[in-house]
Design an enzyme around this catalytic site. Structure first.
Site, PDB file in Angstrom:
ATOM      1  N   TRP C  95      89.257  39.263  37.959  1.00  0.00           N
ATOM      2  CA  TRP C  95      89.939  38.395  37.005  1.00  0.00           C
ATOM      3  C   TRP C  95      90.911  39.223  36.181  1.00  0.00           C
ATOM      4  O   TRP C  95      90.790  40.435  36.106  1.00  0.00           O
ATOM      5  CB  TRP C  95      88.940  37.676  36.115  1.00  0.00           C
ATOM      6  N   ASP C 114      86.086  45.710  38.956  1.00  0.00           N
ATOM      7  CA  ASP C 114      84.738  46.277  38.888  1.00  0.00           C
ATOM      8  C   ASP C 114      84.606  47.472  39.824  1.00  0.00           C
ATOM      9  O   ASP C 114      85.234  47.526  40.885  1.00  0.00           O
ATOM     10  CB  ASP C 114      83.695  45.225  39.302  1.00  0.00           C
ATOM     11  N   ASN C 142      84.924  36.073  33.741  1.00  0.00           N
ATOM     12  CA  ASN C 142      84.311  37.403  33.728  1.00  0.00           C
ATOM     13  C   ASN C 142      82.799  37.352  33.928  1.00  0.00           C
ATOM     14  O   ASN C 142      82.151  38.391  33.918  1.00  0.00           O
ATOM     15  CB  ASN C 142      84.693  38.168  32.456  1.00  0.00           C
TER      16      ASN C 142
END
Lengths: 404, 170, 170, 404
Positions: C95, C114, C142
């Site tokens: 995102w 990530d 998130n």
């Protein structure tokens, strides 16, 4: 995936072009490279992480920068790693279940690449390795780093041998009555037995046991047993008893023999309730022949409680030459081996100001404080005990320190 | 187990340290229960219930039976001080200790069998360590994961404290 | 991620909430990086180092780039705010959010990729959630484990905050 | 094993016979039996347990006794369980890796026996299930408990269907642009889509999708999206938007339609910075038609922060009829469905006296307190918000409450 392609275009449309004075666009996908030579000193801290034992871990720390560098996941309830002298790999015996905490169990000796921290290869061994709160002496490398010996406990006692060069399991050898394993000599493994003796297993070029030597009992395990937390210089191992006596043991191709024994904790100190403390309570600085002992004042069963002080001994003169208080109560100690060494300590931190702690203690007692303790790595000057810095909050149960 | 979660409780437990050291040395050993005969029983004692000659709260680390324990108390984990939580099995082999029962002044031999098959309960950690010995002396070692001998393998959940005899030598 | 470890920090971070809400709505989306081109780079910025037009400490949750983040800061986990820790890989898809850089007064589009392949770092949890949307709107969510799109599958370690553009509409 | 036989004899020799007045010898091997009918009420709390995601869990609690009854291990980063109406089993979609946190991934739908809490059977599905911080709507059971639909995210979006009666995987169905799943109607699954519409999948006797219905957009996801934390009564689902509007949706064999929408948070309350709070912020007491909302006062992005109060609404009159402050800041709420219901709340506990907290806050600010927060289940009277009791310290990240 089509929706994502559309979104990318949407982002680019609103974001291009970058003006000259803007911060530059950055690259996605970068991974920090790790190189041992970039760090003057390094240390691993291993964490069985109870009550979340399936998430046991090892943390890599630069003690000079006080920086957390990375970690390894070590499966269910690790008993620690072995660090070959070459430094290019890390070896860990791991247990995994195919349903994480149930189902089929597999034990593997895993080799990690020391630069990428990624697993390189694994060797399956019988699913029998011991799991215990203390990690020292549960596995050992031969001095040439070719063979690994793993302590098993089912609760029948045996040792599994692995050839790290060929990547193969060699054999499981029964060792009834004997437990923790230490290396010493050319290609010998020495097992600590329940009667106070040692069993030496000599292995050949293929890692097969060709000779078994049994020492006489070298201490009385019912009166004053040694702990498993030995430290080594060349072929001499140093162990301390629950009562604070040091045993110097020669572990060679001839087997194990007692060099001498002398008290680290004097009768006077015992009268003042001093005893050994913590899990990893001995540390040795080989270049200067100095031995460090973690100590506390408490009742006899406190030997495993956190220590408050470190005592320093000269192994040449067999005398206590220094002592200092630690900043926090602590469970494990280790030393770097350079000329100006660091003392590594796993300390218990209460994440609140001291005066607040004191007030809680006075008004409510110890229980509220006990709930909030966190363990981290504290770094001190080894020479005078000066506190330098900490890397706090290392999992739930970090207990074992290995300088690398 | 990771005793440090509550090591501050230790000093407050000093008054509970009533074990005869001589008695412990005489009494250590390993108890092997018959496998295949593990009954399912209802909860026989709940938190706070007092029994005259077995005084204390089994959900509290101060309870006399826990003098040599090191683990999560099954009494807080869905079991009792003598029975495992639902979904776990009891390890038949473990270490034993000898504790003084303040209710009758006698020393009892306690078997600290582990409950296995669910991961660490994490509640009521209790580490008292009286008479604990290094792990190469397994019959008196509470640092070992005794689930190794259970049908659920080494998945440790919590620990019990079961009377297996009286130590008349203590 | 389990933001509650430090939700008390939130109020103190109120002064850092500088994001343009309008800007965020304009800027949300998903960034897909080319796979197979993930270089290994040395650490480019260490804790406490200040850059004039990119002010703040990347190991602190108050850092301006983290306005929409929810996770462990890779800067505290062996990586940096733009690079993953050793032994992990970066998820290419994630995102994005829009944050105001107090160093130049501009709004930048941040991609919160990530790092994956080691389990949760557990250090420097940072949850600021500005512009966060429910997970059925994944491009702005998130709460989703974005390691799902990585070569290490869903093993989540920590999160980064990478500049992918300037939001001129903000 | 011989050494153990010897030890047993040694123990028996010193311990027999028991005198008449001694406490009786006890049986080794007992396991507490669990029976739902022994408990007036029961509740499950599910915990993704970050940062130890491989150790995700569910905890079973008797709210009347305030007693912890047992737990399930749910593999890597659980998104929760399904509780069939029969009550004799528990169904969880689980992810496991053959090296715990690396290696081969397997996704399975596991059925647990509700009495023994042991896994009974598992059904392998494509290794694609979503993992997310919030658990609601990531899987759903058909109303007859025969079929389970599992949300996938790779990040391509799809649904896997499983037949729980035959124990078999049925099919994976692509659902681009749609995510969370809710059941309603005879054998329909309703998916929440990114444009504010719903996609209804009708399945036949074999669990195969026979029809797809797409609703019109029922809300504007860019202006004020609903959260995923819906609650259900019969075929009506209730969702709240980030801005505090309630949507009442009919989910039937006809698809999804909007019954009505009305504000739970008035403009006046918004002016006072009231907003929805937490993860599981809606709870419904079906017999009395009362809806509970977790709320807080804070800035717009605080919608996921812990709440401080619960507001109570009458769904018949669409009015706010009550509100009360919670003992602790809290992230999730749920209700029992009996005549005198309990309110279940996941609350944040700081394990120290209030005055000590206050002193720390005044002298050091919030950071030291943040480090020591622990989450547990708090139990209140639902009628008037009277605090009853807590079961503290439930893992690291318990977020989802399911009355059973």
């Amino acid at each position: 995936m089509k929706r994502f392609a559309v979104s990318i275009i949407a982002v680019l449309a609103t974001s291009l072009p970058l003006a000259a004075a803007d911060l530059p666009e950055e690259t996605i996908g970068e991974v920090v490279s790790f190189a041992r030579e970039d760090h003057a000193r390094l240390v691993w801290v291993t964490d069985m992480n109870s009550p979340y034992q399936a998430e046991s871990r090892a943390y890599l720390i630069d003690p000079d920068a006080g920086r957390f560098l990375g970690m390894l996941n070590l499966g269910y309830w690790t008993n620690g790693m072995q660090l070959p002298a070459t430094g290019n790999r890390i070896v860990a015996t791991e247990t995994h279940f195919n349903r994480t905490t149930r189902g089929h169990r597999t034990d593997v000796v895993v080799s990690y690449d020391a630069a990428s921290l990624q697993p390189l290869s694994e060797i399956e061994i019988p699913p029998k390795r011991v799991s215990s709160v203390k990690m020292q002496g549960t596995s050992a490398l031969s001095d040439d780093d070719r063979f690994l010996a793993q302590m098993n406990f089912t609760p029948a006692q045996s040792v599994s041998f692995v050839n790290l060069e060929t990547g193969s399991f060699i054999a499981e050898v029964d060792v009834p009555g004997c437990g923790n394993i230490y290396s010493g000599g050319d290609r010998e493994f020495h097992l600590l037995c329940g009667d106070g003796s040692f069993l030496t297993l000599k292995v050949d070029e293929d890692g097969l046991v060709t000779e078994r030597l049994r020492s006489a009992p070298l201490f009385d395990p019912f009166v004053d047993p040694i702990t498993i937390s030995g430290v080594r210089k060349d072929d001499t191992w140093y162990f301390v008893t629950l009562g604070g006596a040091l045993l110097e043991l020669a572990m060679t191709e001839e087997g194990v023999s007692l060099i001498r024994t002398w008290p680290l904790i004097s009768d006077d100190d015992k009268d003042d309730d001093w005893s050994i403390a913590g899990f990893q309570h001995l540390a040795l600085h080989a270049p200067s022949n100095r031995l460090y002992l973690l100590t506390l004042q408490g009742p006899p069963e406190a030997f495993e409680d956190p220590g408050t002080a470190v005592w320093v001994f000269d192994l040449e003169t067999q005398t206590k030459i220094d002592s200092f208080e630690l900043e926090e109560i602590s469970i494990s100690i280790a030393l770097s081996q350079d000329a100006d060494p660091l003392l590594y300590v796993i300390g218990a931190h209460i994440p609140m100001p001291f005066l607040a702690q004191l007030w809680i203690y006075v008004t409510e007692g110890e229980a509220p404080l006990a709930e909030v303790v966190q363990l981290g790595l504290d770094i001190y000057e080894a020479d005078d005990g000066t506190y330098l810095r900490s890397v706090p909050r290392l999992g739930n149960a970090p207990t074992y320190i290995q300088p690398w | 187990m990771n005793w440090f979660d509550n090591f501050f409780e230790k000093t407050s437990r000093t008054t509970a340290r009533l074990t005869s050291r001589r008695g412990f040395v005489a009494g250590v050993g390993v108890v092997l229960a018959g496998a295949g005969a593990f009954p399912l029983l209802p909860v026989s004692r709940v938190r706070g219930e007092e029994i005259a000659n077995d005084p204390g709260d089994p959900t509290n680390c101060d309870y006399w039976r826990y003098c040599a324990i090191d683990g999560y108390l099954c009494s807080c984990c869905g079991g009792t001080h003598t029975a495992c939580p639902p979904g776990t099995v009891m390890s038949p082999i473990t270490w034993v200790g000898t504790c003084l029962n303040p209710g009758d002044g006698k020393h009892y031999i306690l078997s600290y069998n582990d409950c296995c098959g669910k991961s660490g309960c994490g509640r009521c950690l209790c580490t008292r360590n009286e008479g604990d010995k290094p792990m190469y002396l397994p019959q008196a070692a509470n640092n070992i994961n005794w689930c190794a001998g259970s049908s659920a393998d080494i998945i440790y959940n919590c620990s019990t404290a079961i009377i297996v005899g009286v130590d008349d030598d203590a």
